[in-house]
Design a protein around this motif. Structure first.
Motif, short mmCIF file in Angstrom:
data_model
loop_
_atom_site.label_atom_id
_atom_site.label_comp_id
_atom_site.label_asym_id
_atom_site.label_seq_id
_atom_site.Cartn_x
_atom_site.Cartn_y
_atom_site.Cartn_z
N SER A 39 0.84 -1.19 0.00
CA SER A 39 0.00 0.00 0.00
C SER A 39 0.88 1.25 0.00
CB SER A 39 -0.90 -0.01 1.23
OG SER A 39 -1.61 1.19 1.34
N VAL A 40 0.58 2.17 -0.91
CA VAL A 40 1.27 3.46 -0.95
C VAL A 40 0.52 4.44 -0.07
CG1 VAL A 40 2.01 5.38 -2.42
CG2 VAL A 40 2.13 3.02 -3.27
N ASP A 41 -0.81 4.45 -0.19
CA ASP A 41 -1.68 5.30 0.62
C ASP A 41 -3.08 4.68 0.61
OD1 ASP A 41 -2.83 6.08 -1.85
OD2 ASP A 41 -1.55 7.84 -1.97
N GLU A 42 -4.10 5.44 0.94
CA GLU A 42 -5.46 4.93 1.05
C GLU A 42 -6.04 4.41 -0.28
OE1 GLU A 42 -7.56 4.68 3.82
OE2 GLU A 42 -5.76 5.11 4.98
N ARG A 97 7.71 6.18 2.18
CA ARG A 97 6.97 5.77 0.98
C ARG A 97 7.58 6.39 -0.29
NH1 ARG A 97 4.48 1.86 3.18
NH2 ARG A 97 2.51 2.08 4.21
#
Length: 107
Positions: A39-42, A97
């Protein structure tokens, strides 16, 4: 959310505690196994697998954002058309990230 990758190339997403229905399907653009998902973000993930290609995907809306890098034996072979399949086995993002580290099966 829980992301699960499959040997068919599918990446599916479930909302935690809502196991009866799939919340989203990632557009993986491969029929080969997806071995790694981070996962990079949401809304964004990076996938990698048996085709040796790292892909940045959006889950909402589901679409391919970018092909980040193919893994090849030497720099002269980095063109996707000349890609020799070297499966990516592990994929990790640093805490900020910003840096992707991966291992491949280059035996």
């Amino acid at each position: 959310q829980l992301m699960v990758s499959f040997q068919s190339g599918a990446v599916l997403c479930w909302r935690w505690g809502e196991w009866d229905s799939i919340a989203a399907r990632a557009p993986t653009h491969t029929a080969m196994a997806v071995n790694c998902v981070v996962s990079v973000d949401e809304t964004r993930i990076i996938t990698a697998g048996d085709d040796g290609v790292l892909r940045l995907l959006s889950m909402h809306p589901p679409r391919l954002l970018a092909v980040l890098a193919p893994h090849a034996k030497d720099a002269a072979r980095l063109a996707l058309s000349a890609l020799e399949e070297l499966p990516v086995e592990q994929l990790v993002l640093d805490r900020a990230r910003k840096l992707i580290v991966y291992t491949a099966n280059d035996s």
